[in-house]
Enzyme design. Structure first.
Site, short mmCIF file in Angstrom:
data_model
loop_
_atom_site.label_atom_id
_atom_site.label_comp_id
_atom_site.label_asym_id
_atom_site.label_seq_id
_atom_site.Cartn_x
_atom_site.Cartn_y
_atom_site.Cartn_z
N HIS A 90 41.36 44.56 42.16
CA HIS A 90 40.64 43.56 42.51
C HIS A 90 39.80 43.70 43.72
O HIS A 90 39.01 42.78 44.25
CB HIS A 90 41.25 42.08 42.72
CG HIS A 90 42.12 41.33 41.65
ND1 HIS A 90 41.27 40.56 40.92
CD2 HIS A 90 43.00 41.64 41.10
CE1 HIS A 90 42.11 40.16 39.97
NE2 HIS A 90 42.94 40.81 39.96
N LYS B 66 33.72 30.04 50.57
CA LYS B 66 34.67 31.11 50.39
C LYS B 66 35.18 31.62 51.80
O LYS B 66 35.21 31.19 52.72
CB LYS B 66 33.66 32.34 49.65
CG LYS B 66 32.51 32.68 50.78
CD LYS B 66 31.48 33.86 50.08
CE LYS B 66 30.79 33.39 49.02
NZ LYS B 66 30.76 34.01 47.56
N ARG B 67 36.20 32.44 51.46
CA ARG B 67 36.93 32.91 52.43
C ARG B 67 35.94 33.58 53.68
O ARG B 67 34.99 34.14 53.25
CB ARG B 67 37.96 33.96 52.27
CG ARG B 67 39.13 33.45 51.38
CD ARG B 67 40.06 32.48 52.42
NE ARG B 67 40.56 33.11 53.54
CZ ARG B 67 41.89 33.33 53.30
NH1 ARG B 67 42.83 32.85 52.44
NH2 ARG B 67 42.65 34.07 54.37
N LYS C 57 31.63 39.34 53.23
CA LYS C 57 30.76 38.29 52.64
C LYS C 57 29.55 37.76 53.42
O LYS C 57 28.68 37.07 52.89
CB LYS C 57 31.74 37.12 52.29
CG LYS C 57 32.77 37.61 51.33
CD LYS C 57 33.93 36.31 51.19
CE LYS C 57 35.17 36.69 50.45
NZ LYS C 57 34.82 36.63 48.96
N THR D 230 33.93 34.54 41.98
CA THR D 230 34.07 33.46 40.92
C THR D 230 33.11 32.36 41.26
O THR D 230 33.14 31.33 40.50
CB THR D 230 35.48 33.26 40.42
OG1 THR D 230 36.32 33.36 41.84
CG2 THR D 230 36.12 34.38 39.78
N LYS E 75 31.29 29.21 39.24
CA LYS E 75 31.28 27.77 39.40
C LYS E 75 29.94 27.09 39.67
O LYS E 75 29.44 25.94 38.99
CB LYS E 75 32.26 27.20 40.28
CG LYS E 75 33.68 28.01 39.99
CD LYS E 75 34.57 27.72 41.05
CE LYS E 75 35.96 28.79 40.70
NZ LYS E 75 36.81 28.99 42.07
N1 CR6 Z 1 39.12 38.22 47.32
C1 CR6 Z 1 37.57 39.85 45.22
O1 CR6 Z 1 37.08 40.00 46.36
C2 CR6 Z 1 37.25 38.51 43.15
C3 CR6 Z 1 38.72 38.20 43.00
C4 CR6 Z 1 39.21 37.91 41.54
C5 CR6 Z 1 39.27 39.34 45.09
C6 CR6 Z 1 36.81 38.78 44.48
O2 CR6 Z 1 35.38 39.58 44.42
O3 CR6 Z 1 36.56 37.75 42.42
O4 CR6 Z 1 39.43 39.04 43.68
N2 CR6 Z 1 39.90 40.49 45.67
O5 CR6 Z 1 39.28 39.12 40.76
C7 CR6 Z 1 41.19 40.21 46.22
O6 CR6 Z 1 41.67 39.30 46.20
C8 CR6 Z 1 41.91 41.81 46.51
C9 CR6 Z 1 39.32 38.11 46.04
O7 CR6 Z 1 39.61 37.13 45.65
#
Ligand code: CR6
Length: 804
Positions: A354, A545-546, A551, A653, A657
């Site tokens: 991921h 988002k985080r 980002k 993701t 949405k």
């Molecule tokens: N932080 C990715 O950064 C991806 C999601 C789910 C992440 C994000 O781009 O959409 O996973 N990666 O695949 C990790 O958590 C390691 C995320 O949520």
């Protein structure tokens, strides 16, 4: 018929299960009674689903994940079971709306961000597609922390989400298993003279499963999410007992329960704490034992068909110790030889990567492994030795290559590279968007790709259209259903049939009206949580988002400051009034991310209190961003900010949405943005910035000072930022921020993308002023979101990896 029954059950649960007679005072009780009423309708279907699966010969999948970000369950179950009418009717007796009662449920926040929410969307899709997939995770006592903002700063509060009980879980103590730690490996010869090993003198804890029902969409299937809780075994430290330390011995039980106490709040970065490794092993071991026990119950100790009937999907490297644990269980407990055990392991494990960020690639110190999981380390060494022999065969004499590929990173502090273990131990390795997978193959895992090109594949992420359209945006969902029927709910590609309706004047008017209503709802949320008010005719520009440097929330802030500067200078010709919303949590130990939150809040304060800005710009930081707030945010958004440095966001993701709910995207060529743009057409996407290759090339001689000097808008922004205008009595707090932008080593390349970002933002503002053009674009986005359904993603997993 069920309407009367639901009402009767609600009454019965209130009286008999909860024992309360004055319900209407508290939504909590009503919520609980309603949850039990809905749960009754799940339990029977659940049993039937299990029953059916026992008699079917198909392969089953265990989805192993340290995170499942489920959000609320009640409204989801009501939707999937088609109970809305009945429930609304029953609630009338209490003078209550379903929405109010639903508010009493706390989010199950057992995850950080995208990775955990992806697991939750996958469970919904698997149940809706009637696939035999079980989620295995951890029942954290404390989920993702609750974020409050005090004086512009993030403050974390513990999320004791289980405090008032959880009606959606069923404890199954009869299925508890033991998980071992510490001790040592012992070698012996069995009666046939074969060399065997066992793990002795261990300290054990109990893993107790709590099952959560996962209802499919109107199909009578109910799958399972099995969450493990750690408990002490009943054996006490006898020595202490005998020494008369009864209370001390009992108190020691606490240590065992610590394992599942709290979720680590790091997103896409590892932290290396011993307790985290304990959590990982605890999940891996308990889940594998569970599956093997089921197997043995049915097939005895004949494992010849096991691999054909089982898959373990590893959600990132977090549960990867499962590779070694499966070997251990098969060899030490079920007495298979190495080759047979290895054949099973590498044909049942599949790994999803991921992230490419180096700080997220998990490594565990060999020393820690040796102490905590000695038998597992032995097995990892053996896997590595055999693997390196293969590497030597493929690249004779290439010692450097062996070192690069080795599962063990040598050095003063040798480490176990979990990603390498995952790749070597599995038959499938996938990335989560086309670009991401390509970068894995060409960059991070290049040598592995050369060795095993067929192992690698792409599975672009998706999100469930049930929660992320039907549930969160009911008005839009109903409009869509009215014009094209309801097939889209289970086959989102069908939503493409909306596209021609963009030419219909009255359809556009209805579409726009719904967006306005959703903006109103979002406006109320912002008013309540941020005390910021604004006009729903403004462009709603949202980044949630985080908080992470890659980002680039910072780039968004630079744009806000630029707009502020323009208004103050009186340069408002052609400007579109907008409201910028930013939300997200920072990992508690991530100083720069916390500073960025502070900066957003300080800029917001200056902007919002200046009367000159009132008609043009409002800014708010939304506290405690979570699944439930996204359910209000994405339907009310006009412009979705997906502005990561290209090559850094694996997929994203949230971008999907927003698109599904008719937002246009302003974004870079990163992650799934690329596929979103392809699907909706480049004329309906506000593209800016360097692409992944250009980022790498530009890094060579990156000179942000020169870029700033040559751009008078950026110079003005930097000047404002550095003048203390946003931190009057807080001297120097943003120095690190401006220094990072000015640094030639700024790997996020913020200054490099500033100009094209500003230009794209202007273009978005201009299109927005043409209401019809914007509404068309909004419709096109929803209409093109078909391939971002997690149903499509899961069908791809099922066809190519799981072969169900
Ligand atoms: N932080 C990715 O950064 C991806 C999601 C789910 C992440 C994000 O781009 O959409 O996973 N990666 O695949 C990790 O958590 C390691 C995320 O949520």
């Amino acid at each position: 018929m069920d309407e009367a029954q639901v009402a009767a059950d609600l009454k019965r649960h209130a009286r008999l299960s909860l024992g309360c007679d004055r319900l209407s005072d508290s939504h909590r009780y009503l919520y609980n009674a309603l949850a039990l009423t809905v749960r009754d309708r799940l339990v029977e279907r659940w049993r039937l689903t299990r029953e059916q699966r026992r008699h079917s010969a198909t392969r089953r999948v265990s989805y192993l994940s340290l995170e499942f970000l489920m959000g609320r369950a009640l409204t989801n179950a009501v939707l999937n079971l088609d109970l809305e009418q009945a429930v609304r009717e029953a609630l009338k007796d209490y003078g209550c709306q379903l929405e109010e009662v639903a508010e009493a449920e706390r989010d199950a926040g057992l995850g950080n961000g995208g990775l955990g929410r992806l697991a939750a969307c996958f469970l919904d899709s698997c149940a809706s597609l009637q696939l035999p997939v079980t989620g295995y995770g951890i029942r954290y006592e404390y989920g993702m922390f609750h974020q409050r903002i005090a004086d512009g700063q993030q403050v974390e509060y513990p999320d004791h989400w289980l405090r008032d009980g959880n009606p959606w879980e069923m404890e199954c103590s009869e299925n508890a298993v033991r998980v071992s730690f510490f001790g040592r490996s012992e070698y012996y010869r069995d009666r046939d003279g074969r060399q065997r090993a066992r793990w002795s003198a261990t300290q054990d804890v109990l893993a107790v499963p709590y099952d959560v029902p996962i209802p499919g969409y109107r199909n009578d299937t109910v799958n399972t999410l099995r969450l493990w809780k750690s408990e002490a075994t009943d054996e006490f430290n006898l020595q202490e007992f005998n020494a008369g330390s009864y209370t001390e011995a009992v108190a020691e039980k606490n240590l065992a329960e610590q394992i599942t106490m709290v979720l680590y709040p790091n997103d896409a970065s590892e932290n290396g704490k011993e307790l985290r490794l304990r959590q990982q092993y605890f999940l891996a071991s308990a889940s594998l034992q569970d599956v093997l026990r089921d197997w043995v119950r049915e097939h005895g100790d004949d494992f010849s068909q096991f691999a054909g009937k089982n898959v373990f999907q590893l959600n990132d490297t977090h549960p990867t110790v499962a590779v070694a644990e499966l070997m251990r269980l098969l060899m030490d407990d079920y007495l298979l030889g190495w080759d047979a055990a290895w054949e099973i392991t590498r044909s049942t494990m599949a790994y999803t990567n991921h992230t490419l960020l180096p700080e997220a690639l998990e490594k565990w110190s060999v020393g820690l492994f040796e102490e905590l999981l000695p038998r597992l380390l032995d097995i990892i060494y053996e896997i590595n030795a055999r693997f390196l022999a293969l590497v030597a065969e493929r690249w004779p004499g290439d010692v450097a290559r062996q070192q690069q590929l080795s599962i063990i990173e040598e050095g003063d502090h040798p480490q176990v590279r979990m990603a390498h273990l995952a790749i070597v131990g599995s038959y499938s390795v996938n990335g989560v968007a086309a670009l991401h997978t390509r970068l894995l193959q060409q960059g991070l895992f290049r040598d592995f790709y050369q060795l095993w090109p067929d192992k690698f594949n792409n599975k672009t992420n998706g999100v469930t259209p049930r929660r992320w359209l039907a549930h969160c945006n009911p008005e839009l969902g109903e409009l869509v259903t009215e014009v094209i029927g309801d097939r889209w709910i289970t086959d989102l590609e069908d939503i493409a049939r909306l596209r021609p309706l963009a030419d219909d004047y009255s359809f556009r008017a209805r579409w726009r009206k719904i967006k306005q209503n959703n903006k109103q709802r979002l406006q109320q949320l912002v008013q309540r949580d941020c005390n910021v008010s604004f006009d729903v005719d403004m462009l709603f520009d949202v980044q949630v988002k985080r908080i992470h440097e890659y980002k680039r929330q910072l780039l968004n802030v630079l744009h806000i400051i630029h707009l502020y500067d323009r208004v103050v200078r009186g340069d408002t010709a052609g400007m579109q009034p907008r409201c910028v919303l930013i939300g997200g949590k920072a990992a508690p130990g991530y100083a720069m991310a916390k500073t960025i939150i502070k900066l957003v809040n300080n800029v917001a304060r200056v902007v919002n209190k200046d009367p000159r800005l009132k008609p043009w710009l409002r800014v708010a930081f939304l506290p405690n961003y979570r699944v439930t707030s996204m359910e209000v945010i994405c339907p009310g958004t006009d412009l979705s900010e997906q502005i990561s440095t290209a090559g850094k966001e694996a997929s994203g993701t949230g971008n999907m949405k927003f698109m599904m709910n008719g937002a246009a995207t302003i974004g870079t060529l990163d992650g799934a943005n690329i596929e979103i743009r392809e699907a909706v057409g480049e004329e309906n996407f506000f593209l800016f910035g360097l692409d992944a290759a250009a980022v790498v090339a530009a890094r060579e001689d990156y000179d942000p000072e020169a870029i700033i000097a040559a751009d008078k808008d950026l110079s003005a922004v930097m000047k404002l930022l550095e003048s203390g205008h946003f931190n009057m009595f807080e001297t120097g707090i943003f120095d690190a921020v401006s220094a990072s932008i000015r640094s030639p080593h700024d790997i996020w390349m913020t200054a490099a993308d500033f100009r094209s970002y500003i230009t794209a933002q202007r273009a978005a503002g201009t299109v927005y002023q043409d209401r019809d053009a914007w509404t068309r674009m909004s419709i096109y986005n929803t209409a093109a979101s078909g391939r971002f359904s997690s149903d499509r993603t899961i069908i791809d997993y099922s066809d190519d990896i799981w072969r169900l």
